[in-house]
Scaffold this motif. Sequence first.
Motif, PDB file in Angstrom:
ATOM      1  N   GLY A 197      -4.716  -7.354  12.052  1.00 47.85           N
ATOM      2  CA  GLY A 197      -3.812  -6.413  11.390  1.00 47.85           C
ATOM      3  C   GLY A 197      -3.204  -7.069  10.152  1.00 47.85           C
ATOM      4  N   TYR A 244      -5.177   2.616   4.847  1.00 47.87           N
ATOM      5  CA  TYR A 244      -5.271   3.341   6.120  1.00 47.87           C
ATOM      6  C   TYR A 244      -3.886   3.609   6.692  1.00 47.87           C
ATOM      7  N   GLU A 245      -3.073   2.578   6.725  1.00 48.48           N
ATOM      8  CA  GLU A 245      -1.763   2.735   7.375  1.00 48.48           C
ATOM      9  C   GLU A 245      -0.836   3.640   6.577  1.00 48.48           C
ATOM     10  N   THR A 246      -0.796   3.457   5.266  1.00 41.15           N
ATOM     11  CA  THR A 246       0.146   4.252   4.482  1.00 41.15           C
ATOM     12  C   THR A 246      -0.288   5.718   4.428  1.00 41.15           C
ATOM     13  N   TYR A 274      -8.532  -5.212  10.651  1.00 41.13           N
ATOM     14  CA  TYR A 274      -7.771  -4.290  11.484  1.00 41.13           C
ATOM     15  C   TYR A 274      -7.926  -4.653  12.958  1.00 41.13           C
ATOM     16  N   TYR A 308      -3.898  -1.469   4.222  1.00 45.96           N
ATOM     17  CA  TYR A 308      -2.721  -0.814   3.647  1.00 45.96           C
ATOM     18  C   TYR A 308      -3.003   0.667   3.412  1.00 45.96           C
ATOM     19  N   ARG A 312      -0.863   6.848   8.774  1.00 46.95           N
ATOM     20  CA  ARG A 312       0.276   6.638   9.661  1.00 46.95           C
ATOM     21  C   ARG A 312       1.552   7.084   8.958  1.00 46.95           C
ATOM     22  N   ASP A 342      -3.008  -9.078   5.296  1.00 47.19           N
ATOM     23  CA  ASP A 342      -3.181  -7.678   4.896  1.00 47.19           C
ATOM     24  C   ASP A 342      -4.151  -7.579   3.716  1.00 47.19           C
TER      25      ASP A 342
END
Lengths: 273, 325
Positions: free
Chosen positions: B271, B286-288, B267, B284, B291, B279
């Motif tokens: 990223g 964390y972001e999905t 991260y 994934y 965010r 990735d």
Amino acid sequence: MVIRTITRPLLYLLLIAFSLFYLMPVYVMLVTSLKPLDQITLAQMWQLPTAIDFSSYSVAFTKLAPNLMNSFYLVIPATIISALLGALNGYVLSKWQFKGSNTLFTAILFGMFIPYQSILIPLIQFLREIGLYNSIAGLVFVHVVYGLPITTLMFRNFYASIPVSMIESAKIDGAGFMRIFTHIMMPLSITGFVVVGIWQFTNIWNEFLFAVTITTSDQQPVMVALQNLSGSQIVQWNVQMAGALLAALPTLLVYILLGKFFVKGLLAGSVKG
Amino acid sequence: MDPVRSSVKHTPPELKVATKRTKKALTKDHLMAIGFLTPSLILIAVFVYGFIGWTGYVSLSNWNSLVPDFSFAGLQNYIYLFKDFRFQADLRNTLFFTILFILTVIVIGIVLAILLDQKIRQESLFRNIFFFPMALSFVVTGVVWQWLLNPSTGVNLFLSKIGLDSKWYTDTTIIPGVSWGKIEFGIPVAIIAIVIAAVWQMTGFSVAMYLAGLRGIPEEVREAARIDGASEFQVYWKVILPLLRPITISVVIIMAHISLKIFDLIYAMTGSGANYVTDVPGVYMYETTFRGNYYANGAAIAIIMLLSVAIFIVPYLISSRKGES
């Protein structure tokens, strides 16, 4: 035992080559952080600064200072509480074993290997419910709970080497559970507390996933703030490197001063110790 | 290695009288011991096992927006993931990251431990140089190596002079790049940059483990092999390395679980990368989740991560329990 076929100079040459690889990032960090921004050009990246300029440190420090304080407010109580609980658990699990206690211990240990993503969604819901979401206190709580397996493991292995006979004779003298803990185990545990304390301090200071998901802006520990530094539009590499160095300094200092105990903790963490 | 042992030596002899553990029913003290352990047990039961169960429950639900929705979705989220380009890329990246990372950590670990074990001068200085990165945060490592392996700056300034220019973590090449599912299967070149950073940070652990292992092997073992006519290389290859096997197993397991759940290093450093070449499930998830508010999808990723770690860890924990008397 000494390899005789390899000549000594070659041995040192190899060690020095590896050392250069390990030190290279530190060198680049230092020289970059000491340059003013106009000297951070591609061609000059590896060169020493022509004049030492601390301005990137003052910029980084102004930005990171509140978060550095947050990190201290987080790390100090979390380390102390988790070490004390770990000592108590380790004492019970090594000196007051009962039927099924080994199985329970294994079940506790599993908690230190799980990816924390697998508990994060309920954890955040829970912290919101009890009003600890987005607070340092919430993070302290989280690190105490998820620090239990490793601190329990370390103290249990540590106490396992205190002979049972000492406990038995104290019992004959009429000492009970608490008295044995405070009068026999605790005085022998200073090294244990140093090892566990350093381990927890370092890990909690460096932790990122809980920090970035449980806190926002002004509650964030320093690692999140450091990560955010690079999120800004123009990457000021000198400020970035100065920030990285500032954020790393506390754990680095601990390592330089007490490295022996840090390595002990490291080896103790591999379950059998 | 046990710091306690040395202090125990000073125990007065009268304390060392061997007393057999009295097999009685639970005494008051025993109840107290259990009482003191109970709060921790409850915390672990709720926050580890209970929450894992809760995450599993979320992963089977339709909660893919800001508003919680616990209606049953079956395995829909899992099916979605395994058909998803990004998740397929994550599985490939994790696989190759894990293999490359563990192999490098073990090889460098053994080499450096053997080098350090040659009664060299300044041993502790060298040890400290190899160990100090472990005291750093993955975030710090990520920030620094992002700069070092930046294709237009960093080490390329030297490497380009000898014609070894690399695009490092911006490279989207997959070797060999066999089409498989929705992705190209193979080693993503960009992952190598992350392996280098991770190895820089973590080899200290394997060096420390192997060094402790080497120091635990008695000199007689090597002498015996040498008397039997083994060359120095054979002594290491045929005698020492097999003796270090339990350490290798520990290193593999510890490193595997770190690598399977890696998040912060990637991260902070790269990223997800173009085409998701760097990735991993941790990023994934964390972001999905945080965010994108796809909570059920995030929970499914988390459960898959947990299962992949458990495959290594559960047998390891059980066998190391059995090893104790």
